[in-house]
Design a protein around this motif. Structure first.
Motif, mmCIF file in Angstrom:
data_model
loop_
_atom_site.group_PDB
_atom_site.id
_atom_site.type_symbol
_atom_site.label_atom_id
_atom_site.label_comp_id
_atom_site.label_asym_id
_atom_site.label_seq_id
_atom_site.Cartn_x
_atom_site.Cartn_y
_atom_site.Cartn_z
ATOM 1 N N PHE A 1 0.833 -1.236 0.066
ATOM 2 C CA PHE A 1 0.169 -0.039 -0.194
ATOM 3 C C PHE A 1 0.875 1.156 -0.079
ATOM 4 O O PHE A 1 0.714 2.299 -0.849
ATOM 5 N N VAL A 2 1.991 1.372 0.883
ATOM 6 C CA VAL A 2 2.666 2.348 0.777
ATOM 7 C C VAL A 2 3.467 2.747 -0.186
ATOM 8 O O VAL A 2 3.625 3.843 -0.741
ATOM 9 N N THR A 3 4.060 1.713 -0.967
ATOM 10 C CA THR A 3 4.760 1.722 -2.223
ATOM 11 C C THR A 3 3.736 2.364 -3.094
ATOM 12 O O THR A 3 4.343 3.272 -3.944
ATOM 13 N N ALA A 4 2.480 1.807 -3.454
ATOM 14 C CA ALA A 4 1.673 2.550 -4.423
ATOM 15 C C ALA A 4 1.374 3.830 -4.205
ATOM 16 O O ALA A 4 1.219 4.821 -4.927
ATOM 17 N N TYR A 5 1.105 4.244 -3.019
ATOM 18 C CA TYR A 5 0.763 5.481 -2.191
ATOM 19 C C TYR A 5 1.922 6.505 -2.617
ATOM 20 O O TYR A 5 1.767 7.523 -3.348
ATOM 21 N N ALA A 6 3.134 5.947 -2.325
ATOM 22 C CA ALA A 6 4.294 6.922 -2.482
ATOM 23 C C ALA A 6 4.469 7.205 -3.960
ATOM 24 O O ALA A 6 4.825 8.267 -4.268
ATOM 25 N N THR A 7 4.228 6.140 -4.885
ATOM 26 C CA THR A 7 4.629 6.633 -6.338
ATOM 27 C C THR A 7 3.476 7.168 -6.930
ATOM 28 O O THR A 7 3.944 8.127 -7.865
ATOM 29 N N ASP A 8 2.126 6.960 -6.482
ATOM 30 C CA ASP A 8 0.928 7.749 -7.179
ATOM 31 C C ASP A 8 0.537 8.912 -6.696
ATOM 32 O O ASP A 8 0.022 10.033 -7.439
ATOM 33 N N VAL A 9 0.715 9.279 -5.350
ATOM 34 C CA VAL A 9 0.304 10.389 -4.636
ATOM 35 C C VAL A 9 1.317 11.181 -4.157
ATOM 36 O O VAL A 9 1.086 12.615 -4.007
#
Length: 272
Positions: free
Chosen positions: A162-170
């Motif tokens: 989740f944090v990986t996706a959030y860091a990359t996308d947001v």
């Protein structure tokens, strides 16, 4: 140990790690959900030249004690007050990022604004969740937020995902190098997934609209909003914190990615 690193006991068995450097009018930086003092290293470097800079690892974050109780923003507000008292800080500027804004608003709910010089809220709505997500400034539609809680915060592997996706996308607008992404994710994983889930729910169900208005009425207030939801967020801030100044910059982690612009914005604001 960080330069200026120290521990402050807020209750038996619970210590809060703070970085305390520089001298002058105090600025207290409060990181968001599961993040740590490290995220503000570019602000520490800049503002310690002119101010006393204090950065906090909230309980169960970073170097602070991991506890099974008090993982909510009411307790974080209490902890913040104890840190301010222990360090004898007067006439404080609070800079909260993301869920760190909730800590600032909770501090105001408990203590008022008499010891606050100014306030900076970085990219969070005072009411992060609403069924009216198309009009209100919220973290996302209700079903998406529920899915994060029930799917991505049940173990450390899912939390990392989740944090990986959030860091990359947001969080960041440019493409992150692998070591940068690892650094961001590893900060979050210092908070165990079961604590992260509790904090996530506590934050999402918070409602600080009254404190947001009180803050903007009583002390100089600045809200810095990420570009991706600026139009919706600006309207919400103008409605609920009408006297707040508003700036728009970068993604959710704009103070790290665009640190020079961010520091200039905050510097102009606190010197005005």
């Amino acid at each position: 140990m960080y330069q200026g690193g120290k521990y402050i006991k807020v209750e038996p068995g619970v210590e809060i790690f703070v970085q305390d450097v520089g001298s002058g009018d105090p600025i207290v930086f409060i990181p968001g959900w599961t993040f740590t003092t490290e995220v503000f290293h570019k602000q520490v470097e800049h503002f310690q030249k002119t101010n006393r800079v204090v950065v906090i690892d909230p309980r169960s974050h970073g170097r602070s004690s991991v506890t099974m109780h008090g993982n909510d923003y009411v307790t974080q507000g209490l902890d913040l007050a104890k840190v301010i008292e222990a360090l004898e800080l007067k006439n404080v500027t609070l800079v909260g990022w993301s869920f760190g804004c909730l800590t600032s608003w909770e501090y105001i709910r408990q203590n008022g604004t008499q010891n606050i010089k100014s306030l900076v809220f970085v990219d969070l709505s005072p009411k992060p969740l609403s069924t009216n997500h198309e009009q209100d400034w919220v973290e996302g539609p209700l079903d998406e937020i529920a899915a994060v809680y029930s799917t991505y915060l049940r173990d450390s592997e899912k939390q990392r995902e989740f944090v990986t996706a959030y860091a990359t996308d947001v969080m960041v607008q440019r493409e992150l190098e692998e070591q940068e992404l690892n650094w961001i994710v590893e900060q979050s994983l210092k908070t165990p997934h079961y604590v992260a889930a509790n904090l996530f729910a506590a934050g999402m169900f918070a409602d600080y609209r009254e404190e947001a208005k009180l803050a903007s009425d009583e002390v100089p207030t600045l809200t810095i909003i990420a570009e991706h939801w600026a139009d919706q967020a600006k309207g919400f801030v103008q409605k609920h914190a009408p006297k707040s100044a508003i700036e728009v910059l970068g993604g959710h982690l704009m103070f790290w990615e665009h640190d020079e612009k961010f520091n200039q914005i905050v510097e102009r604001f606190i010197q005005a």
